[in-house]
Design a protein around this motif. Structure first.
Motif, PDB file in Angstrom:
ATOM      1  N   UNK A   1       0.805  -1.261   0.073  1.00  0.00           N
ATOM      2  CA  UNK A   1       0.032  -0.015   0.018  1.00  0.00           C
ATOM      3  C   UNK A   1       0.775   1.286   0.029  1.00  0.00           C
ATOM      4  N   UNK A   2       0.272   2.236  -0.431  1.00  0.00           N
ATOM      5  CA  UNK A   2       1.135   3.603  -0.674  1.00  0.00           C
ATOM      6  C   UNK A   2       2.443   3.632  -1.183  1.00  0.00           C
ATOM      7  N   UNK A   3       2.527   2.628  -2.117  1.00  0.00           N
ATOM      8  CA  UNK A   3       4.136   2.860  -2.711  1.00  0.00           C
ATOM      9  C   UNK A   3       5.053   2.147  -1.602  1.00  0.00           C
ATOM     10  N   UNK A   4       4.655   1.386  -0.813  1.00  0.00           N
ATOM     11  CA  UNK A   4       5.455   0.742   0.226  1.00  0.00           C
ATOM     12  C   UNK A   4       5.920   1.444   1.172  1.00  0.00           C
ATOM     13  N   UNK A   5       5.188   2.520   1.795  1.00  0.00           N
ATOM     14  CA  UNK A   5       5.526   3.114   2.658  1.00  0.00           C
ATOM     15  C   UNK A   5       5.778   2.783   3.992  1.00  0.00           C
ATOM     16  N   UNK A   6       5.123   1.717   4.529  1.00  0.00           N
ATOM     17  CA  UNK A   6       5.046   0.725   5.588  1.00  0.00           C
ATOM     18  C   UNK A   6       6.873   0.030   5.566  1.00  0.00           C
ATOM     19  N   UNK A   7       7.511  -0.205   4.591  1.00  0.00           N
ATOM     20  CA  UNK A   7       8.683  -0.512   4.512  1.00  0.00           C
ATOM     21  C   UNK A   7       9.522   0.314   5.044  1.00  0.00           C
ATOM     22  N   UNK A   8       9.337   1.557   4.511  1.00  0.00           N
ATOM     23  CA  UNK A   8      10.309   2.510   5.254  1.00  0.00           C
ATOM     24  C   UNK A   8       9.849   2.696   6.589  1.00  0.00           C
ATOM     25  N   UNK A   9       8.720   2.908   7.106  1.00  0.00           N
ATOM     26  CA  UNK A   9       8.467   2.762   8.553  1.00  0.00           C
ATOM     27  C   UNK A   9       9.085   1.865   9.288  1.00  0.00           C
ATOM     28  N   UNK A  10       9.273   0.486   8.794  1.00  0.00           N
ATOM     29  CA  UNK A  10       9.872  -0.301   9.702  1.00  0.00           C
ATOM     30  C   UNK A  10      11.197  -0.136   9.871  1.00  0.00           C
ATOM     31  N   UNK A  11      11.815   0.107   8.643  1.00  0.00           N
ATOM     32  CA  UNK A  11      13.434   0.498   8.801  1.00  0.00           C
ATOM     33  C   UNK A  11      13.596   1.426   9.710  1.00  0.00           C
ATOM     34  N   UNK A  12      12.918   2.573   9.683  1.00  0.00           N
ATOM     35  CA  UNK A  12      12.970   3.394  10.840  1.00  0.00           C
ATOM     36  C   UNK A  12      12.828   3.140  12.039  1.00  0.00           C
ATOM     37  N   UNK A  13      11.747   2.216  12.370  1.00  0.00           N
ATOM     38  CA  UNK A  13      11.423   1.928  13.594  1.00  0.00           C
ATOM     39  C   UNK A  13      12.454   1.188  14.196  1.00  0.00           C
TER      40      UNK A  13
END
Length: 287
Positions: free
Chosen positions: A142-154
């Motif tokens: 979803x949303x161009x994979x923004x959750x992947x970035x959120x996981x990396x940052x978290x």
């Protein structure tokens, strides 16, 4: 797969973690090759350019993948460097395919028998969410994979510059290719669901075999995915020498958050990894 160094140099094989692919080792490949090694980073099954098979995300199959890649490269063995789930695969290969693993580097990757008690509350909840059908895949897409970035940052250290814009773009794009998100989640699903099955019990029994090769274990003190309680590997699971390092400024991705420091540790350790490595009484290596 990416490769640097001479074909006749000693092989160092890099295994990435979730949610990444071989590019995670971009800082290490040229540095390790310049030190006189053949540095190869592969995509784990289901990631990047690898085969997206419907099955095979258990450690028995993945260990066979690692062993097969080493032999396909014309080498008899390799130093295997694994991060996260790639570290899980590296630990597994050291026991299940010991002839192909000359030494082991586990990055943010507790020994598999320690992994059940290694999660922070946040990552335990995340792995629980990953057990659901379909919904986690949809969220990764979803949303161009923004959750992947959120996981990396978290999971990185607070205030870390990782992931930068390029890393975010690359990792998001890599998991946008179906069925890559499903394949990536199958590792998590096997680990949880196998606890109640015979293959999980068989794996746990096999992993009680002590790792007999030299081990470098690296953790970030600010890891948002692995708790400090799991950093230490019990002595009964190792007969080879251990060097254990905790990087105070790093989170779950020390090879990307603090690449110069990580490379310094790795390049200092690698020349000794085939020479027996003498450990001191505390389980750490002498300087």
């Amino acid at each position: 797969m990416a490769e640097c160094g001479g074909a006749d140099d000693p092989l160092v094989l890099f295994l990435h973690g979730f949610p990444e692919f071989w590019w995670a080792w971009r800082h290490q490949l040229p540095a390790v090759a310049a030190a006189g090694f053949r540095a190869v980073a592969m995509d784990l099954r289901g990631y990047g350019a690898s085969d997206k098979t419907p099955r095979g995300y258990d450690p028995f199959t993945v260990s066979a993948d690692v062993s097969g890649v080493i032999r396909s490269l014309g080498a008899t063995d390799a130093v295997v460097v694994g991060h996260g789930w790639g570290g899980f695969a590296a630990w597994s290969a050291a026991v299940l395919a010991p002839k192909q693993v000359r030494a082991l580097v586990a990055v943010s990757a507790p020994h598999p028998l320690q992994l059940m008690r290694s999660g922070q509350l946040r990552s335990v909840a995340q792995v629980g969410w990953f057990q659901l059908p379909i919904l986690p895949e949809r969220r990764l897409l979803a949303q161009d994979g923004i959750h992947i970035e959120q996981l990396l940052r978290a999971w990185s250290a607070p205030g870390s510059s990782f992931p930068d814009a390029e890393a975010s773009r690359r990792y998001r794009a890599a998991l946008q290719v179906w069925p890559a998100p499903h394949c990536a989640l199958e590792y998590h699903r096997w680990f949880v669901r196998s606890r109640l099955r015979s293959d999980g019990r068989r794996y746990s029994a096999r992993m009680r075999t002590p790792v007999a090769v030299p081990v470098l274990q690296v953790h970030g003190a600010q890891d948002g995915a692995v708790s400090k309680a799991a950093f230490t590997t019990p002595a009964e699971l190792l007969t080879g020498p251990l060097q254990h390092e905790v990087l105070t400024t790093a989170g779950h991705f020390p090879h990307e958050e603090t690449p110069e420091l990580f490379n310094s540790l790795l390049l200092d350790w690698l020349p000794r990894s085939g020479d027996g490595l003498r450990a001191d009484g505390a389980g750490h290596m002498p300087a």
